[in-house]
Design an enzyme around this catalytic site. Structure first.
Site, short mmCIF file in Angstrom:
data_model
loop_
_atom_site.label_atom_id
_atom_site.label_comp_id
_atom_site.label_asym_id
_atom_site.label_seq_id
_atom_site.Cartn_x
_atom_site.Cartn_y
_atom_site.Cartn_z
N ARG A 93 0.84 -1.20 0.00
CA ARG A 93 0.00 0.00 0.00
C ARG A 93 0.88 1.24 0.00
NH1 ARG A 93 -4.35 -0.95 -2.08
NH2 ARG A 93 -5.16 1.04 -1.30
N ILE A 94 0.42 2.25 -0.70
CA ILE A 94 1.12 3.54 -0.69
C ILE A 94 0.52 4.39 0.42
CG2 ILE A 94 1.53 5.65 -2.02
CD1 ILE A 94 1.44 3.84 -4.55
N HIS A 111 13.60 -3.07 -0.36
CA HIS A 111 13.19 -3.00 -1.76
C HIS A 111 14.17 -3.84 -2.58
CE1 HIS A 111 11.49 -1.11 -5.36
NE2 HIS A 111 12.73 -1.06 -5.81
#
Ligand code: GRF
Length: 219
Positions: A93-94, A111
């Site tokens: 989710r951003i 990441h």
């Protein structure tokens, strides 16, 4: 000394979360995972967390009208659990700007590329398509910019001519499972500080760790 209380946010299989749980269960590890939150009730990682005896919560993003109200609900769960530091581990989710502002310099993300190269999704395929010879993973502090924020540490692996996205992901993932617990330890030991820089984002300095050690090379 009191252990650093960590909340882990996931959306999927949770292999990084599992690596963090395993590390925090080793002797004298200075942090503990007090809560795992998923935005999806079907995230595979939830079962792993439960089997490990770690409290879990599901905050379904679909139940909230906008990003900020979802973020506030997630934050409330983390506050209730007394969380000091948040580790994003495959959390898809951003955030609204509210969330990183509520937890400044207290959110980490992992990441699967060497940032700032290859942001967003399908980054292993992006690395192959770009003909990169080296890729890896990055642990960074989360700011309001997606896949951005000061880098804490990186691990690099080769990209082989025979690689597809899956084989490259597997090679990178092995380094993720090594790097994330290492970085969590540095935070929990209070050795991470941010050094302001004129006109640029701050640089992360890890006390007692030579700068080179923040990059693991795993050919
Ligand atoms: C990892 O590759 C991580 O770097 C990225 O999402 C993936 C999550 O995998 N942010 P897992 O759920 O930890 O297995």
């Amino acid at each position: 000394m009191a252990k650093l209380k960590v909340g882990v946010l996931i959306s999927g299989r949770g292999s990084n979360m599992a690596a963090l749980i395993a590390a925090t269960r080793t002797e004298d590890f200075p942090a503990e995972i007090v809560l795992v939150v998923s935005n999806r009730a079907d995230a595979g990682g939830l079962a792993i967390a439960r089997a490990s005896g770690v409290p879990t919560a599901v905050v379904a993003h679909r139940d909230y009208p906008d990003r900020e109200s979802f973020d506030r609900a997630v934050s409330a769960e983390l506050e209730r659990a007394g969380v000091d530091l948040i580790c994003l581990a495959g959390f898809m989710r951003i955030f609204s700007p509210w969330f990183p502002a509520r937890w400044p310099n207290r959110i980490l993300n992992i990441h699967p590329s060497l940032l700032p190269a290859f942001k967003g999704l399908h980054v292993q395929q992006q690395a192959i398509d770009a003909n990169a010879r080296v890729s890896g993973c990055t642990v960074h502090i989360v700011t309001s910019d997606l896949d951005d924020g000061p880098t804490v540490a990186q691990a690099a692996v080769p990209v082989l001519a025979t690689d597809d996205a899956e084989t490259l992901s597997t090679r990178i993932l092995a380094t993720e499972h090594e790097l994330y617990p290492l970085v969590l330890r540095w935070f929990a030991e209070g050795r991470v500080r941010l050094e302001p820089r004129e006109g640029q984002p701050p640089r992360v300095v890890i006390q007692g760790v030579p700068p080179d050690a923040a990059l693991l090379w795993r050919p």
